[in-house]
Design a protein around this motif. Structure first.
Motif, PDB file in Angstrom:
ATOM      1  N   ALA A  53       0.861  -1.182   0.000  1.00  0.00           N
ATOM      2  CA  ALA A  53       0.000   0.000   0.000  1.00  0.00           C
ATOM      3  C   ALA A  53       0.898   1.234   0.000  1.00  0.00           C
ATOM      4  O   ALA A  53       1.865   1.292   0.763  1.00  0.00           O
ATOM      5  CB  ALA A  53      -0.894  -0.001   1.226  1.00  0.00           C
ATOM      6  N   PRO A  54       0.617   2.213  -0.854  1.00  0.00           N
ATOM      7  CA  PRO A  54       1.483   3.394  -0.953  1.00  0.00           C
ATOM      8  C   PRO A  54       1.702   4.122   0.367  1.00  0.00           C
ATOM      9  O   PRO A  54       2.770   4.669   0.598  1.00  0.00           O
ATOM     10  CB  PRO A  54       0.759   4.291  -1.951  1.00  0.00           C
ATOM     11  N   ASP A  55       0.693   4.104   1.230  1.00  0.00           N
ATOM     12  CA  ASP A  55       0.843   4.820   2.502  1.00  0.00           C
ATOM     13  C   ASP A  55       1.458   3.950   3.599  1.00  0.00           C
ATOM     14  O   ASP A  55       1.640   4.408   4.723  1.00  0.00           O
ATOM     15  CB  ASP A  55      -0.490   5.394   2.963  1.00  0.00           C
ATOM     16  N   ALA A  56       1.811   2.703   3.267  1.00  0.00           N
ATOM     17  CA  ALA A  56       2.365   1.788   4.262  1.00  0.00           C
ATOM     18  C   ALA A  56       3.887   1.674   4.190  1.00  0.00           C
ATOM     19  O   ALA A  56       4.481   0.964   4.997  1.00  0.00           O
ATOM     20  CB  ALA A  56       1.735   0.405   4.104  1.00  0.00           C
ATOM     21  N   PRO A  70       7.484   1.357   8.109  1.00  0.00           N
ATOM     22  CA  PRO A  70       7.653   1.895   9.460  1.00  0.00           C
ATOM     23  C   PRO A  70       7.105   0.930  10.500  1.00  0.00           C
ATOM     24  O   PRO A  70       6.098   0.264  10.281  1.00  0.00           O
ATOM     25  CB  PRO A  70       6.834   3.188   9.445  1.00  0.00           C
ATOM     26  N   ILE A  71       7.798   0.867  11.627  1.00  0.00           N
ATOM     27  CA  ILE A  71       7.379   0.014  12.727  1.00  0.00           C
ATOM     28  C   ILE A  71       6.811   0.908  13.816  1.00  0.00           C
ATOM     29  O   ILE A  71       7.431   1.888  14.208  1.00  0.00           O
ATOM     30  CB  ILE A  71       8.571  -0.809  13.263  1.00  0.00           C
TER      31      ILE A  71
END
Length: 67
Positions: free
Chosen positions: A29-32, A63-64
């Protein structure tokens, strides 16, 4: 054949391959994910117009979060 790397793995380069297209091909997903080419951050708004070149090192970072 020219290559680029994706998270340190060689991939065959294709003309007119954008960062956005590669993110989609990877099923992300582009935002993920965050993206960087040759260590330089690529903002989400510029992924469609940022083309991958032979020899580029592309990094996708998820990102975590948590605590």
């Amino acid at each position: 054949m020219s290559d680029f790397t994706l998270n340190h793995e060689p991939r065959p380069w294709r003309e007119a391959l954008s960062v956005a297209a590669l993110v989609a091909e990877q099923g992300r997903a582009p935002d993920a994910v965050a993206t960087a080419i040759n260590g330089i951050f690529v903002p989400r708004a510029r992924r469609d117009t940022t083309l991958i070149q032979p020899g580029d090192e592309l990094t996708l970072i998820q990102p975590i979060t948590g605590g």
